[in-house]
Write an enzyme that holds these catalytic residues in place. Sequence first.
Site, PDB file in Angstrom:
ATOM      1  N   GLU A  80       0.836  -1.206   0.000  1.00 31.52           N
ATOM      2  CA  GLU A  80       0.000   0.000   0.000  1.00 31.52           C
ATOM      3  C   GLU A  80       0.869   1.254   0.000  1.00 31.52           C
ATOM      4  O   GLU A  80       2.081   1.195   0.239  1.00 31.52           O
ATOM      5  CB  GLU A  80      -0.921   0.008   1.229  1.00 31.52           C
ATOM      6  CG  GLU A  80      -0.156   0.015   2.549  1.00 31.52           C
ATOM      7  CD  GLU A  80      -0.922   0.667   3.693  1.00 31.52           C
ATOM      8  OE1 GLU A  80      -1.457   1.773   3.500  1.00 31.52           O
ATOM      9  OE2 GLU A  80      -0.959   0.083   4.786  1.00 31.52           O
ATOM     10  N   LYS A 112      -5.682  10.578   0.790  1.00 25.27           N
ATOM     11  CA  LYS A 112      -5.753   9.240   1.388  1.00 25.27           C
ATOM     12  C   LYS A 112      -6.994   8.570   0.814  1.00 25.27           C
ATOM     13  O   LYS A 112      -8.118   8.960   1.110  1.00 25.27           O
ATOM     14  CB  LYS A 112      -5.834   9.369   2.917  1.00 25.27           C
ATOM     15  CG  LYS A 112      -6.016   8.041   3.648  1.00 25.27           C
ATOM     16  CD  LYS A 112      -6.052   8.268   5.159  1.00 25.27           C
ATOM     17  CE  LYS A 112      -6.599   7.049   5.887  1.00 25.27           C
ATOM     18  NZ  LYS A 112      -6.749   7.286   7.326  1.00 25.27           N
ATOM     19  N   VAL A 162      -5.352   0.264   2.938  1.00 24.55           N
ATOM     20  CA  VAL A 162      -5.474  -1.194   2.814  1.00 24.55           C
ATOM     21  C   VAL A 162      -6.685  -1.537   1.944  1.00 24.55           C
ATOM     22  O   VAL A 162      -6.594  -2.354   1.019  1.00 24.55           O
ATOM     23  CB  VAL A 162      -5.592  -1.843   4.215  1.00 24.55           C
ATOM     24  CG1 VAL A 162      -6.011  -3.304   4.098  1.00 24.55           C
ATOM     25  CG2 VAL A 162      -4.262  -1.723   4.963  1.00 24.55           C
ATOM     26  N   ASP A 173     -16.606   5.172  14.265  1.00 26.58           N
ATOM     27  CA  ASP A 173     -15.413   5.130  13.412  1.00 26.58           C
ATOM     28  C   ASP A 173     -14.893   3.699  13.269  1.00 26.58           C
ATOM     29  O   ASP A 173     -14.207   3.177  14.144  1.00 26.58           O
ATOM     30  CB  ASP A 173     -14.331   6.049  13.996  1.00 26.58           C
ATOM     31  CG  ASP A 173     -13.167   6.248  13.035  1.00 26.58           C
ATOM     32  OD1 ASP A 173     -13.056   5.488  12.045  1.00 26.58           O
ATOM     33  OD2 ASP A 173     -12.365   7.169  13.268  1.00 26.58           O
ATOM     34  N   SER A 229     -12.950   1.345  10.334  1.00 27.59           N
ATOM     35  CA  SER A 229     -12.254   1.438   9.044  1.00 27.59           C
ATOM     36  C   SER A 229     -12.924   0.598   7.963  1.00 27.59           C
ATOM     37  O   SER A 229     -13.384  -0.525   8.211  1.00 27.59           O
ATOM     38  CB  SER A 229     -10.807   0.982   9.205  1.00 27.59           C
ATOM     39  OG  SER A 229     -10.163   0.968   7.948  1.00 27.59           O
ATOM     40  N   ALA A 230     -12.932   1.145   6.762  1.00 25.51           N
ATOM     41  CA  ALA A 230     -13.446   0.409   5.594  1.00 25.51           C
ATOM     42  C   ALA A 230     -12.573  -0.802   5.271  1.00 25.51           C
ATOM     43  O   ALA A 230     -12.984  -1.662   4.490  1.00 25.51           O
ATOM     44  CB  ALA A 230     -13.524   1.340   4.386  1.00 25.51           C
ATOM     45  N   ASP A 231     -11.383  -0.857   5.877  1.00 28.65           N
ATOM     46  CA  ASP A 231     -10.510  -2.020   5.643  1.00 28.65           C
ATOM     47  C   ASP A 231     -11.209  -3.325   6.029  1.00 28.65           C
ATOM     48  O   ASP A 231     -10.999  -4.363   5.400  1.00 28.65           O
ATOM     49  CB  ASP A 231      -9.224  -1.916   6.479  1.00 28.65           C
ATOM     50  CG  ASP A 231      -8.314  -0.786   6.047  1.00 28.65           C
ATOM     51  OD1 ASP A 231      -8.585  -0.163   5.006  1.00 28.65           O
ATOM     52  OD2 ASP A 231      -7.323  -0.536   6.765  1.00 28.65           O
ATOM     53  N   LYS A 244      -3.450  -2.104  14.592  1.00 22.88           N
ATOM     54  CA  LYS A 244      -2.723  -1.158  15.421  1.00 22.88           C
ATOM     55  C   LYS A 244      -3.304  -1.093  16.823  1.00 22.88           C
ATOM     56  O   LYS A 244      -4.517  -1.041  17.002  1.00 22.88           O
ATOM     57  CB  LYS A 244      -2.792   0.238  14.781  1.00 22.88           C
ATOM     58  CG  LYS A 244      -1.683   0.455  13.776  1.00 22.88           C
ATOM     59  CD  LYS A 244      -1.972   1.623  12.889  1.00 22.88           C
ATOM     60  CE  LYS A 244      -2.975   1.205  11.848  1.00 22.88           C
ATOM     61  NZ  LYS A 244      -3.352   2.225  10.902  1.00 22.88           N
TER      62      LYS A 244
HETATM   63  N1  PSU Z   1      -0.543   1.041   9.121  1.00 23.50           N
HETATM   64  C1  PSU Z   1       0.481   1.883   9.409  1.00 23.50           C
HETATM   65  N2  PSU Z   1       0.368   3.164   8.987  1.00 23.50           N
HETATM   66  C2  PSU Z   1      -0.717   3.600   8.292  1.00 23.50           C
HETATM   67  C3  PSU Z   1      -1.792   2.711   7.991  1.00 23.50           C
HETATM   68  C4  PSU Z   1      -1.644   1.447   8.431  1.00 23.50           C
HETATM   69  O1  PSU Z   1       1.457   1.499  10.028  1.00 23.50           O
HETATM   70  O2  PSU Z   1      -0.741   4.758   7.911  1.00 23.50           O
HETATM   71  C5  PSU Z   1      -2.965   3.169   7.152  1.00 23.50           C
HETATM   72  C6  PSU Z   1      -3.412   2.029   6.226  1.00 23.50           C
HETATM   73  O3  PSU Z   1      -3.408   2.515   4.906  1.00 23.50           O
HETATM   74  C7  PSU Z   1      -4.804   1.704   6.671  1.00 23.50           C
HETATM   75  C8  PSU Z   1      -5.269   3.059   7.127  1.00 23.50           C
HETATM   76  O4  PSU Z   1      -5.593   1.166   5.638  1.00 23.50           O
HETATM   77  O5  PSU Z   1      -4.139   3.537   7.845  1.00 23.50           O
HETATM   78  C9  PSU Z   1      -6.512   2.992   7.961  1.00 23.50           C
HETATM   79  O6  PSU Z   1      -7.095   4.251   7.989  1.00 23.50           O
HETATM   80  P1  PSU Z   1      -8.638   4.420   8.449  1.00 23.50           P
HETATM   81  O7  PSU Z   1      -8.652   3.965   9.893  1.00 23.50           O
HETATM   82  O8  PSU Z   1      -8.921   5.884   8.290  1.00 23.50           O
HETATM   83  O9  PSU Z   1      -9.465   3.543   7.549  1.00 23.50           O
HETATM   84 MN    MN Z   2     -11.861   5.872  10.237  1.00 24.44          MN
END
Ligand code: PSU
Ligand code: MN
Length: 308
Positions: free
Chosen positions: A24, A85, A105, A137, A139-141, A158
């Site tokens: 990614e 992003k 992701v 909140d 994530s769409a992941d 994380k």
């Molecule tokens: N892991 C990391 N650093 C990051 C991310 C993941 O160590 O920046 C990113 C990935 O791209 C993941 C995104 O898909 O953060 C998730 O963001 P959100 O919670 O807004 O969906």
């Molecule tokens: Mn989010």
Amino acid sequence: MLEMRYSTEVAKARDAGAPIVALESTIITHGMPYPQNLAMAQQVEDDIRQAGATPATIAVLGGTIHIGLEPAELERLAQTKGALKLSRADLAVALAMGATGATTVAATMICAARAGIAVFATGGIGGVHRGAELSFDISADLQELAQSPVTVVAAGAKAILDLPKTLEVLETLGVPVIAYGQSGFPAFWSRESGLPAPLRMDDVADIARAHLMRAALGLPGGQLVANPIPEADEIPRAVIDGWIAQALEDCAGVAAKEVTPRLLARIYELSGGASLTANIALVRNNARLGAQIARALVSQAAQPHIGG
Ligand code: PSU
Ligand code: MN
């Protein structure tokens, strides 16, 4: 109408049917500061080559999906200040507007699947944020893992997230969460989260076979392989937990897409850079495992009784 551009080395690997590992780009533009982000991205690509696969860093440059970046493109992206992003919701809009952005992701999975790439290595996936019962909140992941047929190698989710809720949502969505080589679910900077992983596999060939079995069953979606950070690189839970608590306090009021990048940046400051060193080590470790899985998949897919 949809144009995807392949880098020279990825085009060659595709023609040869050789193993490819997707990477990614949000981790480059939003997850780490320059120039460490560039060094990490180059290093991780090299790790994959040394492990016998071809790296495909995915990003949107000037409205075109790039599957694999040429060295100069990677250098430029790592220094681009205003890169968007891009997640599932943003991808088509970014393409329509000719924008430049990094793929999360979720968006990387979408692009990888379209390019026929089955394995993707990263640091950590997005998940259910702490306090999600109020902020909503998530994530769409997580949904993407239920939809796109890609095996994602990450060091768990994380530790800034609500890990029990993240595992619950993954189970609801029918996503296999497989800890590699241990029974506990890893927590990114630490090897153990204190939670058991729903599934465990110790053998790369089994992981590849499970990927093919899922397709053979007609099930959409992929799998999450949770690969613990190497022992020598981990940050003890008690230490990282203190920085996370402080960062969450300092970032109160931050919302939506900003949450993950801001928390990571704050933890980087609080840890005096130690969180970044660990982050790079775990991504490299995941890249090497991803390469092994991609190689196993290529050799197994050649056996028609499994791939079907
Ligand atoms: N892991 C990391 N650093 C990051 C991310 C993941 O160590 O920046 C990113 C990935 O791209 C993941 C995104 O898909 O953060 C998730 O963001 P959100 O919670 O807004 O969906
Ligand atoms: Mn989010």
